[in-house]
Design a protein around this motif. Structure first.
Motif, PDB file in Angstrom:
ATOM      1  N   HIS A  93     -40.599 133.133  69.543  1.00 55.91           N
ATOM      2  CA  HIS A  93     -40.088 131.760  69.569  1.00 55.91           C
ATOM      3  C   HIS A  93     -40.981 130.861  70.421  1.00 55.91           C
ATOM      4  O   HIS A  93     -41.672 131.331  71.335  1.00 55.91           O
ATOM      5  CB  HIS A  93     -38.658 131.723  70.128  1.00 55.91           C
ATOM      6  N   CYS A  94     -40.960 129.583  70.090  1.00 60.85           N
ATOM      7  CA  CYS A  94     -41.660 128.587  70.904  1.00 60.85           C
ATOM      8  C   CYS A  94     -40.830 128.297  72.145  1.00 60.85           C
ATOM      9  O   CYS A  94     -39.638 127.991  72.047  1.00 60.85           O
ATOM     10  CB  CYS A  94     -41.885 127.304  70.097  1.00 60.85           C
ATOM     11  N   HIS A 120     -38.590 126.893  67.976  1.00 63.73           N
ATOM     12  CA  HIS A 120     -38.854 127.307  66.603  1.00 63.73           C
ATOM     13  C   HIS A 120     -39.181 128.789  66.559  1.00 63.73           C
ATOM     14  O   HIS A 120     -39.874 129.312  67.425  1.00 63.73           O
ATOM     15  CB  HIS A 120     -40.018 126.500  66.025  1.00 63.73           C
ATOM     16  N   ARG A 121     -38.639 129.488  65.520  1.00 67.89           N
ATOM     17  CA  ARG A 121     -38.833 130.921  65.390  1.00 67.89           C
ATOM     18  C   ARG A 121     -40.095 131.252  64.580  1.00 67.89           C
ATOM     19  O   ARG A 121     -40.450 130.529  63.644  1.00 67.89           O
ATOM     20  CB  ARG A 121     -37.629 131.557  64.695  1.00 67.89           C
ATOM     21  N   PHE A 122     -40.741 132.359  64.954  1.00 69.48           N
ATOM     22  CA  PHE A 122     -41.970 132.767  64.276  1.00 69.48           C
ATOM     23  C   PHE A 122     -41.950 134.272  64.015  1.00 69.48           C
ATOM     24  O   PHE A 122     -41.397 135.045  64.806  1.00 69.48           O
ATOM     25  CB  PHE A 122     -43.201 132.432  65.125  1.00 69.48           C
ATOM     26  N   ALA A 137     -47.505 135.447  63.534  1.00 68.15           N
ATOM     27  CA  ALA A 137     -47.872 134.277  64.333  1.00 68.15           C
ATOM     28  C   ALA A 137     -48.559 134.675  65.628  1.00 68.15           C
ATOM     29  O   ALA A 137     -49.423 133.946  66.132  1.00 68.15           O
ATOM     30  CB  ALA A 137     -46.637 133.432  64.631  1.00 68.15           C
ATOM     31  N   CYS A 146     -47.332 126.938  68.935  1.00 67.74           N
ATOM     32  CA  CYS A 146     -46.361 126.499  67.941  1.00 67.74           C
ATOM     33  C   CYS A 146     -47.005 125.483  66.991  1.00 67.74           C
ATOM     34  O   CYS A 146     -47.672 124.534  67.436  1.00 67.74           O
ATOM     35  CB  CYS A 146     -45.159 125.879  68.648  1.00 67.74           C
ATOM     36  N   SER A 147     -46.775 125.680  65.703  1.00 71.19           N
ATOM     37  CA  SER A 147     -47.335 124.754  64.707  1.00 71.19           C
ATOM     38  C   SER A 147     -46.583 123.437  64.668  1.00 71.19           C
ATOM     39  O   SER A 147     -47.018 122.475  64.031  1.00 71.19           O
ATOM     40  CB  SER A 147     -47.292 125.407  63.319  1.00 71.19           C
ATOM     41  N   ILE A 190     -45.973 130.306  71.974  1.00 71.89           N
ATOM     42  CA  ILE A 190     -45.089 131.219  71.262  1.00 71.89           C
ATOM     43  C   ILE A 190     -44.932 132.480  72.106  1.00 71.89           C
ATOM     44  O   ILE A 190     -45.915 133.139  72.431  1.00 71.89           O
ATOM     45  CB  ILE A 190     -45.661 131.592  69.878  1.00 71.89           C
TER      46      ILE A 190
END
Length: 248
Positions: A128-129, A134-136, A140, A150-151, A157
């Protein structure tokens, strides 16, 4: 004789729980921590000890070093479930096993088909960020270089893995405790029972049969009704094959 006794215990179990550690995944090619071929030995050339490299302090103060070490030694995306993982998933499917409690972070229990899995130390598959949340997925971090960003907001992340200096997630720990307290059979495998607080979970078992399967002795061997010093994938795989006719 020990395998036959394990088969009888499994055949009579109504609410078994499995508690496992790194030894469950070593047959899948994932090194444990403290053996002669484990992570500590593999990373002996590092300028800092692995306990620091996998700590909250290192992640905070030396993030590039942390992620280099993490990607090199903790990520094994090529690993696949072995006979132990598949046997446990089969026991759950048949209604014998109610839960898996694991110290591992590789997600192989779920990949094998286990559904109720309490991951005490988190999972490399979840990230996560730290800024926007935001989840990855694993990729990632695994496919990144330097510090994974984080994109969405360029925050760092962070893996959902419990690092040294971080507490275990209270809800996961409580759920694992509840499962173990309710179990009539506790299978403990692939763990030296030397890492706390996770190792203390065995002390909460008050059921009928405590079974320990590990290559070396553990502090709980004296309490167990059955102790087998062998590889968990061989022992559990053979026992479940005999009990249920599982093909592997």
């Amino acid at each position: 004789m020990s395998t036959a006794l394990l088969q009888r215990i499994l055949s009579g179990a109504r609410n078994a729980v499995f508690f496992g550690g790194a030894g469950v995944s070593t047959p899948s090619g994932i090194p444990d921590f403290r053996s002669a071929t484990g992570l500590y030995a593999l990373s002996s050339g590092s300028s800092r000890p692995p306990e620091y490299m996998l700590s909250r302090s290192c992640w905070r103060d030396h993030p590039e070093d942390f992620y280099d070490f993490y990607r090199t030694y903790l990520l094994h995306p090529q690993a696949r479930p072995n006979r132990a993982h598949r046997a446990l998933a089969s026991l759950e499917k048949s209604g014998v096993l109610s839960a898996v409690v694991t110290q591992n972070i590789d997600g192989l229990h779920q990949l094998a088909g286990s559904r109720t899995v309490f991951e005490l130390h988190g999972s490399v598959l979840r990230n996560h960020c730290v800024d926007c949340g935001h989840r990855f997925p694993l990729a990632a971090v695994a496919n990144s270089t330097g510090i994974p960003r984080c994109s969405h907001c360029q925050g760092i992340i962070k893996p959902d893995v419990v690092l040294y200096e971080e507490p275990l997630e209270a809800q996961v720990m409580e759920a694992a405790l509840e499962a173990i307290r309710a179990a009539d059979v506790l299978l403990v495998g692939g763990t030296s029972l030397n890492v706390h607080p996770a190792a203390g979970l065995v002390d909460h078992f008050t059921g009928e049969h405590l079974v320990l399967i590990n290559k070396s002795a553990t502090p709980a061997d004296r309490r167990a009704q059955l102790v087998i010093h062998d590889s968990i994938d061989t022992v559990l795989g053979d026992a479940v094959d005999s009990v249920q006719g599982v093909t592997s």
